[in-house]
Design an enzyme around this catalytic site. Structure first.
Site: not given
Lengths: 580, 174, 627
Positions: A284, A287, A304, A324, A363, A366, A371, A509
């Site tokens: 990151e 980036e 994230c 990102s 999650k 996710e 993908e 989190c």
């Protein structure tokens, strides 16, 4: 202005405008509540007085008053414990139970349910007014949240959370009268809505109406399959909350015991999501620098948080190019387990099962995004369980958690720095990125790694950080409602930032939807945040680019950060989704 | 652009209407009334369309639509019959009237006939208590419906000519 | 044309007086030539008469008069409700002072021919007074004990013409308030009048205005609550249909007193005629500058919008109503904050009901002393009741507070239909109770009704006779409440459902004495714990019927019988020895459960009987009875 009143004959002085409930608490009189929930820091105040459980007698008033939403006045005389008040209260619970499944023993919320606790406290021994019970289909459509409206008590906390705090607006009370229940638009399965699966509705649901999808049995199955090589990874926020499930003080750091417990359960390798976090920073930060140097679009937004990702895919599809492209640390750790680690140690990636322990419900969703895998049969992560599920699993296994001896994570995907730890709380990701970006951009060592303005529980935090010749305009926000405010300002051109960290859950989190229930006590979140920073300070290395195992990974396997192989394994893409 | 509102795309009609009013989110109920006028009912698709247009969560629209009994999410028949269940009509036999209308139409209250000719509902007092018990069909009040024949006669006006139900019924009290 | 000041208002009033000059003056019926021109036929345009084709009658009258060349001498006007709905459609001819009742389209030619050409009244269309059996052309006993303040213009003026309202002193109260009174003195006047909210609660109107006007606020709102949801009440509708400007004028007065510049009328979508008349009135008022900027040249600006309900009784509750206007589910919220503090869009808001507003202009014009001189000690003025049910004269009546039920039901209402006996009067709709014979002579006002277990409510007054089952009536109201509960609070959402279930059990003959205790206990708890007025008053129909008609509950529970013969499961049909054996009943019995040979008495098999009652209806000898 202060006023004087009497509660149960005890005189007291409190500020005008205070509720009877709060006034009573100042003199240690507890009035039971059910729908009421005041999470001031999260801007959630559910005081709709719908459950009628907190009713009390007020002298001169014709009917009983709901303590949660009735302000005190000078000379008020309140009785909280009269037979009339107690009977009214108990009857409300009885009425709720008359339209509620009586399957407490098999309910996932057993012993953690507010309604159950109330029934016990109020001495409900039978249900006097029995009658028709609502019948709703259980929504098992999503990969993260199970919705059982039969257990809904219409407290509307989830609705308030989803609409007012998160501004996702998936839930609304639907219908009228006895048929009223909280539902999705057109009664769609949750999977087909704009739900981000942040799980904050689950976090505030007082009963078992909203629960995470329980995947413990899948983990047991993998662990008991001798052909599987089962790897586990744990997120930073888990180690500061797991202890609560075993009666330890909130904020107790249980990293070593957790690792030991996971080994006892039979995982072949115990890795740390924090390794993934350090890799995330490598990517990151690169980036960000790349965008600055090549005139790319700013601000860069962190990616994230899977709930946040799904949020912007539905709500801001025109901004898909600014987050990102980094996968989340959790996915990075998964893919590295099945590529770098598998290749290094000669294990067939098809035989590896990656289990992750997350503070997060999203999650689960996710991990199932198509993908996020090397190919359709090799998802980066196979099974996700929450902190709550892990603590139950440990109890199921009969492990005396607090008696365990501390152990260390396995090498190499268990190595991490302090920068990775702070990912667990709001502001941490951007702080970690700055620690690295600063040194890379200036070539100078960063002395003070703690960025105070980015810490704390304020909903939107802003800071200008000078790095070299450039002032970096940074924003940190948590809670999707705050994220919406910031994104709308970006859309309208009102605000300009270089980088923004966004976490869906209030507190980041540590306040995730899969953490042990806070039951309305947000001091728990603060204790967890403090533990995170304590863990960071205790680490010998506190910058991601100093993690030797990470550096070796790049040297031996990935090559350049943000390079070709990095793109293939560690970056992802986003999808436009409709707003429903 | 076609000027005949009847020929205009219904969604376009609705959008034009929404564009024409000053406050939009605040006028949600007004907009839903208009949408029901245009579409005859408020299916999910129409609600979703309004949600997008007003930038409101669909769940909120659904919550509002499902709250008010005036809004319907099911297509209605060509004619809507409402039996008044106000107290005045109730004590003058509206329960029996309702049963008789149900039996003559072959549907229950809240349903629509298979041929989509009639929908049957109940209302609470339309203020024609002097004519109790009453039923409205398409807003037109039919009062003092005391016999099966009265009801047959009232409904017959809305049936296409020559349908068997039009035949004279017995004049028994209901 | 915009009225620039009070001078112009008075000028218009002067010009408009001609419109009313022939109305309600007693003059002997002579030929057309002898009377001033034009004569007016006021055709009732209230809901009941409207439903009985009064618009067609009006149209036919116009056509007929036109054909007879009388159209420039006789004008046909639609007016508001006469109140005497039982005898609708009604028309009144001015200045002849003759009322025709139960007119149908086929009577039109005779009216024109006999009344206007031959100059004699159409005898058969005159009202027959049941006690004297005389035909009356006016001054019916129905109107004798009435005092029409809120309904003063209904049936007197043509509501669609603002000039008629102005001629009838319309907007004079507004002018007085704007130019001769301070806001504080207006509020004081309303407080002194003793006017209380007519929507049900009975909160002092002046105090509400005062509270809304207090404190700092950038905006305040006036809301007219026209969400008349009480099943069996239609006075608000009639006022809006018959005299819409009186409500607008009152809202303007309230606005100027409180400091509000905007008002909303929240009206049921089920009231298309009232909406239509309101729209006309608002447009006219704007056209004449009575709504809008700088009204009558003063500094006061005010405008009104109509907001539609969508079928939710609970929206009559002011916080629910406000949420509905805001475009949300009409769920009530906790008070405090009261709307006077934080109402529509968080601003101080004054919510008053239609009938309350209709009383305001007369109070301002005639003074609080006049108004306070009417009624009882704590309840001043009059109350409009929608009298319905088993009473001869169903209609809208307005009587001074303190009138007894007996006066309303027997003197005005003409007694019980079909010579049956009175059993109970239900006031207050689903929030009220059933009042038994022993309280017929209680002077009714807010307090007395509460003390006998009922309440004023919006003014529905349903009369019941001995063929009504009180348990079933309680069940009817609970069914209503269950249907209309917003579903927010536990007490009402689940509690009223349970009450309804227990009542159903009792009416099906499955109830126990324990159920009766539960019913009473739960009723009291729901009253004590519900969030809003709907839930708090929902058990009233049960509690009042248990108190006054406990024997009927016991009959259902212990004897398994329904004394009124209403509850189907408990009704038993029996063939008496009057049976001639004609076999007609056996042919019609859908269950085939009647047996017997020709010319022999028949027998019903009770086990198989569906209790449809067809046999009893069909029997020509009155041989079948139920018990």
């Amino acid at each position: 202005m202060d006023i004087q009143l009497k509660i149960n004959d005890i005189p007291l002085t409190v500020p005008a405008g205070m509720s009877i409930l709060d006034a009573a608490r100042t003199i240690n009189i507890d009035i039971p509540t059910l729908c009421y929930l005041n999470l001031h820091e999260m801007r959630l105040n559910n005081h709709i007085a719908s459950c009628r459980v907190c009713v009390v007698e007020v002298e001169g008033r014709r009917n009983l008053a709901p303590a949660c939403s009735t302000p005190v006045f000078d000379g008020m005389v309140v009785k909280t414990d009269t037979q009339r008040a107690v009977l009214g209260r108990r009857t409300m619970v009885e009425l709720l139970l008359s339209d509620h499944p009586k399957s407490c023993l098999t309910c996932p919320k057993n012993l953690d349910c507010d309604l159950q606790a109330l029934a016990a406290d109020l001495g409900v021994r039978n249900i006097t007014y029995e009658g028709e019970e609502s019948e709703f289909a259980i929504d098992k459509s999503s990969l993260a949240i199970i919705r059982d409206p039969n257990k809904c008590i219409r407290c509307r906390r989830c609705e308030t959370m989803c609409n007012d705090v998160q501004t996702v607006g998936v839930y609304s009370a639907v219908g009228r009268g006895f048929e009223t229940v909280v539902k999705t638009a057109f009664d769609l399965p949750l999977h087909d809505t704009s739900c981000t699966f942040c799980g904050q509705c689950v976090a505030v649901c007082p009963t078992g109406a909203l629960m995470e999808l329980d995947q413990v049995d899948k983990v047991w199955k993998a662990l008991n399959d001798p052909t599987r090589y089962v790897v586990v990874e744990t997120a930073p926020a888990v180690r500061v909350a797991l202890g609560e499930g075993f009666g330890l003080e909130p904020g107790t750091i249980v990293t070593g015991k957790m690792v030991a417990a996971l080994r006892r359960l039979g995982f072949d390798r115990v890795f740390d999501t924090e390794f993934g976090a350090d890799v995330t920073i490598m990517e990151e930060a690169t980036e960000l620098i790349h965008r600055i140097e090549h005139g790319g679009r700013l601000p860069i937004l962190t990616s994230c948080c899977p709930a946040w990702v799904k949020f912007f895919e539905h709500q801001f599809p025109d901004l898909l190019d600014i987050p990102s492209t980094c996968k989340s640390p959790h996915q990075m750790l998964g893919v590295l387990s099945k590529s770098y680690y598998a290749e290094t140690y000669g294990i067939d990636p098809q035989k590896i099962t990656v289990v992750s322990i997350m503070p997060c419900i999203a999650k689960k969703y996710e991990a199932a995004r198509p993908e996020l895998g090397q190919d359709p049969v090799t998802p980066d992560v196979d099974i996700v369980i929450t902190t709550r599920e892990l603590s139950r699993m440990l109890r199921e296994a009969g492990i005396h958690f607090d008696h365990l001896k501390e152990e260390d994570f396995d090498h190499p995907l268990g190595e991490s720095t302090g920068a990775a730890v702070v990912f667990g709380t709001t502001g941490g990701v951007i702080e970690a990125a700055l620690r690295t970006a600063y040194e890379w951009l200036t070539g100078k060592p960063l002395e003070n790694v703690e960025f105070e303005p980015l810490r704390g529980m304020d909903g939107i935090k802003e800071a200008v950080i000078p790095i070299g010749k450039r002032d970096f305009r940074i924003a940190v926000t948590h809670g999707l409602g705050n994220a919406r405010t910031i994104l709308e300002k970006i859309q309208s051109g009102e605000s300009h930032y270089d980088a923004i960290e966004i976490m869906a859950c209030p507190g980041g989190c540590i306040g995730g939807g899969g953490q042990p229930y806070h039951h309305g006590n947000l001091e728990i979140l603060e204790a967890r945040a403090n533990a995170i920073y304590q863990e960071d300070r205790s680490k010998p290395l506190r910058k991601s680019h100093e993690n030797p195992a990470v550096l070796k990974l790049y040297r031996d396997y990935i090559g350049e950060p943000y390079g070709e192989k990095a793109h293939r394994l560690l970056h992802t893409s986003f999808t436009k989704r409709p707003k429903i | 652009m076609c000027n005949n509102p009847l020929l205009k795309d219904p969604y376009q009609q609705l959008d034009d209407y929404i564009d024409s009013i000053p406050y939009k989110k605040e006028n949600l109920i007004l907009i839903l009334h208009r949408a029901q006028e245009i579409f005859g009912y408020l299916p999910d698709k129409v609600q979703w369309h309004i949600a997008q247009k007003l930038d409101l969560p669909s769940a909120k629209i659904y919550g509002v639509v499902s709250f008010y009994s005036f809004f319907t999410m099911k297509p209605r028949g060509k004619h809507v019959a409402n039996v008044c269940m106000g107290t005045a009509c109730f004590v003058r036999g509206s329960e029996k009237l309702q049963k008789e209308v149900e039996s003559q139409l072959g549907i229950k209250t809240g349903q629509t006939t298979e041929d989509q000719l009639f929908s049957l509902d109940s209302v609470r007092c339309i203020g024609a208590c002097g004519l109790a018990p009453v039923m409205t069909v398409d807003g037109k009040v039919h009062g003092r419906l005391e016999t099966t024949a009265d009801i047959k006669q009232a409904l017959a006006k809305y049936r296409p000519e020559g349908t068997p139900e039009e035949a004279k019924g017995s004049n028994s009290n209901i | 044309m915009k009225l620039k000041d009070t001078g112009e208002l008075n000028e218009l009033k002067g010009q408009s007086l001609a419109l009313l000059k022939n109305r309600r003056i007693s003059s002997p019926l002579t030929t057309l030539e002898a009377l001033g021109k034009p004569r007016h036929i006021m055709v009732c345009g209230g809901t009941g008469c409207h439903a009985s084709d009064s618009p067609e009658i009006a149209a036919l009258l116009k056509e007929e008069l036109n054909q007879r060349g009388l159209s420039d001498q006789v004008e046909v006007l639609q007016t508001g409700c006469f109140g005497f709905c039982e005898k609708g459609p009604i028309l009144e001819i001015h200045p002849d002072n003759i009322m025709y009742v139960q007119v149908s389209t086929t009577d039109v030619a005779d009216i024109v021919e006999e009344h206007f050409i031959q100059g004699k009244q159409v005898e058969r269309l005159l009202y027959v007074d049941p006690s004297s059996e005389q035909r009356l052309a006016s001054d019916f006993p129905f109107y004798h004990s009435q005092l029409r303040i809120a309904l003063r213009n209904c049936s007197y003026i043509a509501p669609e013409d603002i000039r008629e309202y102005i001629a009838a002193d319309g907007y004079q109260a507004l002018a007085k308030v704007l130019f001769n009174m301070s806001p504080a003195s207006v509020i004081e006047e309303i407080k002194k009048s003793g006017l209380r909210g007519r929507g049900g609660g009975g909160f002092p109107t002046g105090v509400k205005w005062e509270l809304t006007g207090q404190g700092e606020a950038t905006q305040r709102y006036i809301i007219c609550n026209a969400d008349e949801g009480d099943p069996g009440a239609f006075m608000d509708r009639s006022i809006l249909e018959g005299d819409p400007h009186s409500v607008l004028e009152a809202m303007l007065i309230a606005g100027s007193a409180i400091g509000a510049t905007h008002g909303f009328i929240y009206i049921r979508a089920e009231y298309p005629l009232a909406i239509h008349r309101l729209e006309i009135s608002i447009n006219q008022a704007r056209e004449y500058g009575l709504l809008g900027e700088k009204i009558l040249g003063s500094d006061f600006s005010f405008d009104v919008d109509i907001k539609y309900g969508a079928g939710a009784f609970v929206c009559g509750e002011e916080t629910a109503l406000i949420h509905s206007i805001e475009g949300a589910r009409g769920e009530p919220s906790v008070k405090p904050p009261f709307p006077a503090q934080e109402g529509l869009w968080g601003k101080p808001t004054c919510v008053n009901n239609v009938e309350t507003f209709a009383n305001i202009p007369p109070i301002i014009l005639r003074g609080s002393d006049w108004f306070a001189g009417i009624g009882t000690e704590k309840s001043k003025g009059t109350k409009v009741f929608a009298l319905a049910g088993k009473v001869n004269n169903v209609g809208l009546v307005e009587v001074p507070m303190g009138t007894t039920l007996r006066q309303i039901i027997f003197d005005i209402g003409g007694g019980i239909k079909n010579h049956k006996s009175f059993k109970a009067a239900q006031t207050g709709g689903p929030s009220g109770g059933c009042i038994p014979t022993k309280y017929l002579d209680t002077p009714i006002d807010y307090e007395s009704l509460i003390s006998i277990g009922s309440m004023m409510g919006s003014g529905g007054l349903i009369v019941m006779d001995d063929s009504d089952c009180m348990v079933n009536i309680a069940k009817f109201f609970l069914e209503f409440t269950v249907d209309e509960s917003c579903g927010r609070c536990t007490a009402c959402r689940v509690g009223t459902k349970r009450l309804h279930e227990i009542l159903t059990k009792i009416t099906e003959g499955k109830g126990t004495l324990d159920d009766l205790d539960s019913l009473e206990q739960l009723s009291k708890i729901i009253k004590d714990t519900s969030l809003c007025g709907l839930g708090q008053s929902a058990p009233n129909p049960i509690l009042s019927t248990i108190e006054y008609f406990k024997d009927e509950y016991l009959a259902h529970i212990v004897d398994k019988s329904c004394p009124a013969g209403v509850c189907k499961s408990l009704v038993k049909y029996k063939i008496t020895d009057k049976c001639k054996g004609c076999t007609l009943c056996t042919k019609h019995c859908p269950a085939n459960c009647i047996s017997g040979s020709v010319k022999e008495p028949h027998v019903i098999d009770e086990e198989r009987c569906l209790k449809c009652g067809v046999c009893m209806e069909k029997c020509r000898f009155g041989a079948i009875v139920h018990h």
